[in-house]
Design a protein around this motif. Structure first.
Motif, PDB file in Angstrom:
ATOM      1  N   GLY A  21       0.786  -1.214   0.000  1.00 20.14           N
ATOM      2  CA  GLY A  21       0.000   0.000   0.000  1.00 20.14           C
ATOM      3  C   GLY A  21       0.820   1.267   0.000  1.00 20.14           C
ATOM      4  N   CYS A  22       0.453   2.151   0.904  1.00 21.49           N
ATOM      5  CA  CYS A  22       1.057   3.485   0.975  1.00 21.49           C
ATOM      6  C   CYS A  22       2.571   3.415   1.173  1.00 21.49           C
ATOM      7  N   GLU A  23       3.011   2.514   2.029  1.00 23.70           N
ATOM      8  CA  GLU A  23       4.451   2.390   2.316  1.00 23.70           C
ATOM      9  C   GLU A  23       5.261   2.142   1.058  1.00 23.70           C
ATOM     10  N   GLU A  32      11.970  14.014   1.633  1.00 23.87           N
ATOM     11  CA  GLU A  32      12.311  13.431   2.937  1.00 23.87           C
ATOM     12  C   GLU A  32      11.084  13.324   3.834  1.00 23.87           C
ATOM     13  N   ALA A  33      10.230  14.339   3.824  1.00 24.56           N
ATOM     14  CA  ALA A  33       9.049  14.333   4.695  1.00 24.56           C
ATOM     15  C   ALA A  33       8.146  13.146   4.406  1.00 24.56           C
ATOM     16  N   ALA A  34       7.958  12.799   3.155  1.00 25.00           N
ATOM     17  CA  ALA A  34       7.098  11.674   2.789  1.00 25.00           C
ATOM     18  C   ALA A  34       7.659  10.363   3.339  1.00 25.00           C
ATOM     19  N   ARG A  35       8.947  10.186   3.234  1.00 25.88           N
ATOM     20  CA  ARG A  35       9.582   8.961   3.768  1.00 25.88           C
ATOM     21  C   ARG A  35       9.566   8.967   5.287  1.00 25.88           C
ATOM     22  N   ARG A  36       9.847  10.123   5.895  1.00 25.09           N
ATOM     23  CA  ARG A  36       9.920  10.213   7.358  1.00 25.09           C
ATOM     24  C   ARG A  36       8.586   9.846   7.997  1.00 25.09           C
ATOM     25  N   HIS A  37       7.467  10.280   7.392  1.00 24.22           N
ATOM     26  CA  HIS A  37       6.154   9.940   7.942  1.00 24.22           C
ATOM     27  C   HIS A  37       5.967   8.431   7.990  1.00 24.22           C
ATOM     28  N   VAL A  38       6.369   7.740   6.936  1.00 21.19           N
ATOM     29  CA  VAL A  38       6.218   6.288   6.902  1.00 21.19           C
ATOM     30  C   VAL A  38       7.120   5.641   7.944  1.00 21.19           C
ATOM     31  N   VAL A  39       8.350   6.085   8.029  1.00 19.09           N
ATOM     32  CA  VAL A  39       9.289   5.515   9.006  1.00 19.09           C
ATOM     33  C   VAL A  39       8.780   5.756  10.430  1.00 19.09           C
ATOM     34  N   ASP A  40       8.281   6.963  10.686  1.00 20.86           N
ATOM     35  CA  ASP A  40       7.722   7.247  12.007  1.00 20.86           C
ATOM     36  C   ASP A  40       6.530   6.338  12.297  1.00 20.86           C
ATOM     37  N   TRP A  41       5.665   6.155  11.308  1.00 20.14           N
ATOM     38  CA  TRP A  41       4.503   5.292  11.484  1.00 20.14           C
ATOM     39  C   TRP A  41       4.939   3.849  11.745  1.00 20.14           C
ATOM     40  N   VAL A  51      -3.032  -0.494  12.267  1.00 19.75           N
ATOM     41  CA  VAL A  51      -3.829   0.680  11.912  1.00 19.75           C
ATOM     42  C   VAL A  51      -3.064   1.387  10.806  1.00 19.75           C
ATOM     43  N   SER A  52      -3.570   1.257   9.595  1.00 22.59           N
ATOM     44  CA  SER A  52      -2.836   1.761   8.433  1.00 22.59           C
ATOM     45  C   SER A  52      -3.174   3.211   8.134  1.00 22.59           C
ATOM     46  N   CYS A  53      -2.473   3.744   7.169  1.00 17.26           N
ATOM     47  CA  CYS A  53      -2.633   5.139   6.732  1.00 17.26           C
ATOM     48  C   CYS A  53      -4.080   5.450   6.365  1.00 17.26           C
ATOM     49  N   VAL A  54      -4.737   4.509   5.702  1.00 21.48           N
ATOM     50  CA  VAL A  54      -6.083   4.704   5.194  1.00 21.48           C
ATOM     51  C   VAL A  54      -7.077   4.989   6.322  1.00 21.48           C
ATOM     52  N   ARG A  55      -6.826   4.478   7.484  1.00 20.27           N
ATOM     53  CA  ARG A  55      -7.745   4.674   8.614  1.00 20.27           C
ATOM     54  C   ARG A  55      -7.999   6.161   8.886  1.00 20.27           C
ATOM     55  N   CYS A  56      -6.971   6.971   8.749  1.00 20.28           N
ATOM     56  CA  CYS A  56      -7.102   8.408   9.026  1.00 20.28           C
ATOM     57  C   CYS A  56      -7.038   9.275   7.771  1.00 20.28           C
ATOM     58  N   HIS A  57      -6.369   8.801   6.733  1.00 16.10           N
ATOM     59  CA  HIS A  57      -6.128   9.627   5.554  1.00 16.10           C
ATOM     60  C   HIS A  57      -7.022   9.293   4.363  1.00 16.10           C
ATOM     61  N   ASP A  60      -6.676   4.730  -1.461  1.00 16.30           N
ATOM     62  CA  ASP A  60      -6.769   3.344  -1.918  1.00 16.30           C
ATOM     63  C   ASP A  60      -5.379   2.719  -1.917  1.00 16.30           C
ATOM     64  N   PRO A  61      -5.015   2.005  -0.852  1.00 16.94           N
ATOM     65  CA  PRO A  61      -3.670   1.436  -0.765  1.00 16.94           C
ATOM     66  C   PRO A  61      -3.402   0.306  -1.747  1.00 16.94           C
ATOM     67  N   ALA A  62      -4.436  -0.215  -2.388  1.00 15.24           N
ATOM     68  CA  ALA A  62      -4.231  -1.302  -3.351  1.00 15.24           C
ATOM     69  C   ALA A  62      -3.828  -0.786  -4.713  1.00 15.24           C
ATOM     70  N   SER A  63      -4.043   0.492  -4.967  1.00 16.91           N
ATOM     71  CA  SER A  63      -3.745   1.046  -6.284  1.00 16.91           C
ATOM     72  C   SER A  63      -2.291   1.499  -6.380  1.00 16.91           C
TER      73      SER A  63
END
Length: 143
Positions: A21-23, A32-41, A51-57, A60-63
């Motif tokens: 998905g998003c990762e 850097e900010a886009a990668r840092r958010h994933v690493v922090d998550w 609890v994935s990104c889609v829960r709050c954001h 479509d993580p399958a696309s």
């Protein structure tokens, strides 16, 4: 010996969860900010509880098509976004109702509801992606 080697190989292969998905895409972005958010998550309690990104954001993580993957995702700068600071008590409250009620009935919640400059929201103390539980010393520094 073969059993030990296969066991080690199995542990090595499963040590990191597969990226989906998003990762998958966001870890490859140049910003850097886009990668840092994933690493922090990835190091958060949310990730540990799936609890994935889609829960709050939304999205479509399958696309793998950028436009489709981001359909219905709204920037946190928009007041209607579930991740806008004024919406976070409601968004976070979907899973954390007791904490959300405590926040919204507090002085901090009143400041946020009044759109006061510098009013804190959930992410002010807990971070945007890590969802850390702050200690008293950390809160003193933040405030």
């Amino acid at each position: 010996m073969l059993t030990i080697a296969l066991l080690w190989l199995g542990l090595t292969l499963t040590a990191e969860a597969p990226r989906t998905g998003c990762e998958r895409c966001h870890l490859q972005l140049p910003a850097e900010a886009a990668r840092r958010h994933v690493v922090d998550w990835q190091s958060s309690a949310h990730a540990a509880h799936a609890v994935s990104c889609v829960r709050c954001h939304d999205g479509d993580p399958a696309s793998e098509v950028e436009g489709d993957a981001h359909r219905f995702v709204r920037s946190s700068r928009l007041g209607t976004s579930p991740t806008h600071p004024t919406q976070l008590p409601q968004t976070c409250g979907g899973c954390h109702p007791r904490q959300s009620t405590g926040f919204t009935t507090s002085r901090h919640g009143a400041l946020l509801a009044a759109n006061a400059d510098g009013a804190p929201s959930c992410a002010s103390c807990h971070g945007a992606m890590r969802a850390e539980v702050p200690d008293p010393a950390g809160l003193e520094t933040t405030c």
